[in-house]
Every structure is written in structure tokens, then in C-alpha cells.
Motif scaffolding. Structure first.
Motif, short mmCIF file in Angstrom:
data_model
loop_
_atom_site.label_atom_id
_atom_site.label_comp_id
_atom_site.label_asym_id
_atom_site.label_seq_id
_atom_site.Cartn_x
_atom_site.Cartn_y
_atom_site.Cartn_z
N ARG A 180 0.83 -1.21 0.00
CA ARG A 180 0.00 0.00 0.00
C ARG A 180 0.86 1.26 0.00
O ARG A 180 0.40 2.36 0.27
CB ARG A 180 -0.95 0.00 1.21
CG ARG A 180 -0.27 -0.03 2.57
CD ARG A 180 -1.28 0.13 3.69
NE ARG A 180 -2.33 -0.87 3.67
CZ ARG A 180 -2.28 -2.03 4.34
NH1 ARG A 180 -1.22 -2.32 5.09
NH2 ARG A 180 -3.28 -2.88 4.26
N GLY A 202 -6.49 -1.15 0.87
CA GLY A 202 -6.35 -2.47 0.30
C GLY A 202 -5.39 -2.45 -0.87
O GLY A 202 -5.18 -1.41 -1.50
N TYR A 203 -4.76 -3.59 -1.17
CA TYR A 203 -3.80 -3.63 -2.27
C TYR A 203 -3.70 -5.03 -2.84
O TYR A 203 -4.14 -6.01 -2.24
CB TYR A 203 -2.42 -3.14 -1.80
CG TYR A 203 -1.77 -3.98 -0.72
CD1 TYR A 203 -0.88 -5.01 -1.03
CD2 TYR A 203 -2.05 -3.73 0.63
CE1 TYR A 203 -0.29 -5.77 -0.03
CE2 TYR A 203 -1.46 -4.48 1.63
CZ TYR A 203 -0.58 -5.50 1.30
OH TYR A 203 0.01 -6.26 2.29
N GLN A 206 -7.31 -6.59 -3.58
CA GLN A 206 -8.33 -6.59 -2.55
C GLN A 206 -9.53 -5.72 -2.93
O GLN A 206 -10.68 -6.13 -2.75
CB GLN A 206 -7.74 -6.10 -1.22
CG GLN A 206 -8.69 -6.28 -0.03
CD GLN A 206 -8.04 -5.89 1.29
OE1 GLN A 206 -6.89 -5.44 1.34
NE2 GLN A 206 -8.78 -6.08 2.37
N PHE A 207 -9.26 -4.52 -3.47
CA PHE A 207 -10.33 -3.61 -3.88
C PHE A 207 -9.99 -2.96 -5.23
O PHE A 207 -9.81 -1.74 -5.31
CB PHE A 207 -10.55 -2.51 -2.83
CG PHE A 207 -10.93 -3.03 -1.47
CD1 PHE A 207 -12.14 -3.67 -1.26
CD2 PHE A 207 -10.06 -2.87 -0.39
CE1 PHE A 207 -12.49 -4.15 0.00
CE2 PHE A 207 -10.40 -3.33 0.87
CZ PHE A 207 -11.63 -3.98 1.06
N PRO A 208 -9.93 -3.75 -6.30
CA PRO A 208 -9.63 -3.16 -7.61
C PRO A 208 -10.87 -2.59 -8.27
O PRO A 208 -12.00 -2.75 -7.78
CB PRO A 208 -9.12 -4.37 -8.40
CG PRO A 208 -9.94 -5.51 -7.85
CD PRO A 208 -10.13 -5.20 -6.37
N TYR A 214 -5.05 -5.35 -10.38
CA TYR A 214 -4.49 -4.86 -9.12
C TYR A 214 -4.61 -3.34 -8.99
O TYR A 214 -3.72 -2.66 -8.48
CB TYR A 214 -3.03 -5.29 -8.96
CG TYR A 214 -2.83 -6.79 -9.00
CD1 TYR A 214 -3.55 -7.63 -8.16
CD2 TYR A 214 -1.90 -7.37 -9.87
CE1 TYR A 214 -3.38 -9.00 -8.20
CE2 TYR A 214 -1.72 -8.74 -9.90
CZ TYR A 214 -2.46 -9.56 -9.07
OH TYR A 214 -2.29 -10.92 -9.10
N ASP A 216 -5.99 -1.33 -7.05
CA ASP A 216 -6.49 -0.95 -5.73
C ASP A 216 -6.17 0.49 -5.37
O ASP A 216 -6.95 1.15 -4.69
CB ASP A 216 -5.87 -1.87 -4.66
CG ASP A 216 -6.11 -3.34 -4.94
OD1 ASP A 216 -6.95 -3.93 -4.26
OD2 ASP A 216 -5.47 -3.89 -5.86
N TYR A 230 -8.84 4.67 -3.36
CA TYR A 230 -8.58 3.32 -2.86
C TYR A 230 -9.79 2.89 -2.06
O TYR A 230 -10.84 3.53 -2.09
CB TYR A 230 -7.31 3.31 -2.00
CG TYR A 230 -7.33 4.29 -0.84
CD1 TYR A 230 -7.60 3.87 0.46
CD2 TYR A 230 -7.06 5.66 -1.04
CE1 TYR A 230 -7.61 4.77 1.52
CE2 TYR A 230 -7.07 6.56 0.02
CZ TYR A 230 -7.35 6.11 1.29
OH TYR A 230 -7.36 7.00 2.34
N GLN A 262 -15.38 -1.73 -6.83
CA GLN A 262 -15.36 -2.84 -7.78
C GLN A 262 -16.55 -2.82 -8.73
O GLN A 262 -16.64 -3.65 -9.63
CB GLN A 262 -15.30 -4.17 -7.04
CG GLN A 262 -13.91 -4.43 -6.44
CD GLN A 262 -13.84 -5.77 -5.72
OE1 GLN A 262 -14.21 -5.88 -4.57
NE2 GLN A 262 -13.36 -6.78 -6.42
#
Length: 342
Positions: A180, A202-203, A206-208, A214, A216, A230, A262
Motif C-alpha cells: 500500500r 487495500g492492495y 483486494q479492492f480493484p 491490481y 487498488d 482506494y 469494484q
């Protein structure tokens, strides 16, 4: 052909037909950069990237969006002169097409506030597929960029991740791979001058955004400065937006929006307002939501946005040129925009 070029550069037709996979999207002339350090090799089976299937995961944001004010935060301040709300996005204009699989998605940009020796014509480009993304291609002007011959290739001291990088005031800001942490790389001195964690972000998938990659942590620049979008566990996947000090990367202010990260394909900042795009693949997508930091409120939009090549993996705004820069399925594209007067 010099030894350095063999295995690293895809030659022009008629020179050589071997080594089609390459870390260069557009080859420089032979032996132009013989002093570049070796770059790690990879193949089709070891690409370190994440693509979410559109058919399965691209959910219309309207199905999860509830329009209401976010928790109260102080306003960012008066908008810059000439600012307004986005009301129109023009047709895409293509400047260049990547020549290898490494260029399926990436990031390209010009500095809205360049410092010497750079100008507003200096262009940078990063190919975002690979296990060790470190190469940043620099072009003195747009003609050089369109021809595909870089004037310089930077090798970053740390690997970057995804398509969220931007150039601002002579530095490249990027997310370090699998972390992160955001880093500031001085393009003139070629050193990382600052790096800082984005708190609780998140990275690495996790939260794209809906297309994956990726994405995030996404950096942006507008008339008001440097931003990062993010999400966090606490926000439960909603977009969190922070204003950053470009010198120290300290977080100056943070907003938690009501837009699920997302469920949108990408986002960009204009005049202190966050805009999101409905789809990365639909030919007739829309800019579908706006979040105003001045009032901490969101509202739905329906502004036409064309994904000409069917896979837009990067969308950024240049406040000096008043254009959107995108990377759409190997193609580097711009869009004119129009703002309302306020």
C-alpha cells in the motif's frame, strides 16, 4: 545487432524474427541504450496481473449505489479558475498502439506542471504487464512518442504495480508492487525521494476496479493537486478518496464515498470532483457518478464515454490540456472534455 538487444527488443520487420516477446512496446533504434541494466524475464505463463471477467464481475454501480451525503468533512476550498462540472466527453483520438503483449494495458501521461528540463510536450509511458515493472519510457515530444522511439528509459529502483501512476511537477508517483506504499520518483535525479503508506488501503487485488489489474490504489492530478483513490476494510469496498501533499505524500484530507469501487471501471479527478466510468469494455459506456469533495455528496450522471477498443484499463485527466488520457486495449488515446461554467 548488439548483444544487449537480442532477447530484449522486438526488431522491426526484416531485421530479425526471433524473440517476439519483449519488454519494449516500441523498439528504439539498435544499440540506442546499451547501458541499460538487465531486466527480469517472464513469459506468458508467469504474467503477474489480475483480470476480472467482465461477464461475471462487472456490476452496474446503480444497483448498489444510494445517493446520500457521506460523513461530514471540511470542504477542500475554492475551485480553481475555470473549473466546472463535467458535461461532455468527446470521441477518442488514438496516438499510438503497443506492439507486444506487454502493452495490453499500461499508463501514459504528460506533466501538467512540468519542471526543467521537461516541457508540456514530454510524454511518459509504462507497460503494465510483467512480474517486475520498472521501465518508464520518456519521449521528448508527441511526435517522438507516436513514432515509438524513446529518448530515455528510466529503470525504477523499486517495482511498480498496475496503471495508477501519474507524473506531476517533475516526479513520477506510483504504487510499489504488492504494497500500500506510494513512492515519489524524481525523473531528473532518478531517485525515489519519498515513499509513504496509504493508511489501511487495500492492495494487490483486494479492492480493484471492475476490470481488475491490481488497481487498488489509483493516483490522480487535477486543478487542485494530487489525489489517491482506494478502499479499506472499514469502508467495505466503497471508494475512499484522499488529498495528498505532493512533497511529503502525507494525507491532508479524506472522504469516504458511497460508490463501490469494484462496481465501476475506473475513475478520474476534475476540479476536486471524482468521476467514475460505468464499463471498461462496453462500446457505449458512461461517466456514471460524480462525487463532489466540496459538499461531500454524490450524484448519478449519464455522460457518453466510448471504449473504442473494448478494454480501457487506465483513465486520467490532464488539467493543463483539459483532456482525458486513456489506455484502451493496446491503444493510447485522448478525449476532449467540456465543463459547465459555475
Amino acid at each position: 545487432m548488439c548483444a544487449w538487444l537480442r532477447g530484449h527488443v522486438r526488431p522491426r520487420p526484416g531485421v530479425c524474427t526471433k524473440h517476439v516477446l519483449t519488454l519494449f512496446l516500441s523498439p528504439p533504434s539498435p544499440c540506442l541504450f546499451p547501458s541499460l541494466p538487465a531486466v527480469s524475464k517472464w513469459d506468458l505463463e508467469s504474467f503477474d496481473y489480475q483480470e476480472l471477467k467482465s461477464e461475471l464481475t462487472e456490476v452496474p454501480a446503480s444497483s448498489i449505489f444510494e445517493e446520500r451525503p457521506s460523513p461530514s468533512h471540511p470542504a477542500t476550498g475554492d475551485m480553481a479558475t475555470g473549473c466546472g462540472e463535467l458535461v461532455w466527453v468527446g470521441e477518442p483520438v488514438t496516438f499510438h498502439k503497443a506492439e507486444t503483449v506487454a502493452g495490453k494495458y499500461g499508463v501514459w501521461m504528460r506533466d501538467p506542471e512540468p519542471l526543467p528540463p521537461y516541457t508540456r510536450e514530454t510524454t511518459w509511458r509504462v507497460d503494465a504487464i510483467g512480474t517486475d515493472i520498472r521501465q518508464v519510457f520518456e519521449y521528448d515530444n508527441i511526435d517522438q512518442f507516436m513514432k515509438g522511439y524513446p529518448s530515455k528509459v528510466h529503470i525504477l529502483p523499486r517495482s511498480m504495480e498496475s496503471t495508477g501512476a501519474i507524473v506531476y511537477r517533475g516526479s513520477l508517483y506510483f504504487q510499489r508492487r504488492n504494497s500500500r506504499m506510494v513512492a515519489k520518483y524524481d525523473l531528473k535525479t532518478e531517485v525515489i525521494t519519498v515513499q509513504k503508506d496509504i493508511p489501511s488501503a487495500g492492495y494487490h487485488g483486494q479492492f480493484p476496479y471492475s476490470w481488475g489489474g491490481y488497481t487498488d490504489i489509483d493516483l490522480a492530478v487535477d486543478e487542485m493537486g494530487l489525489w489517491v483513490t482506494y478502499s479499506t476494510d472499514k469502508a467495505k469496498g466503497a471508494i475512499v478518496l484522499s488529498k495528498l501533499d505532493p512533497e511529503t505524500l502525507e494525507v491532508e484530507q479524506t472522504w469516504e464515498t458511497n460508490i463501490r469501487k469494484q462496481a465501476v471501471a475506473n475513475s478520474f479527478m476534475i476540479c476536486g470532483t471524482l468521476y467514475t466510468i460505468s464499463s471498461y469494455s462496453a462500446p457505449d459506456a458512461t461517466v456514471n457518478f460524480a462525487y463532489h469533495t466540496a459538499t461531500s455528496t454524490s450524484k448519478p450522471l449519464s455522460i457518453h464515454f466510448k471504449n473504442r477498443y473494448g478494454y480501457s484499463s487506465m483513465v486520467d485527466y490532464n488539467p493543463t490540456e483539459r483532456k482525458l488520457f486513456t489506455w484502451d486495449n493496446f491503444n493510447m488515446v485522448t478525449y476532449d472534455i467540456r465543463l459547465s461554467m459555475i
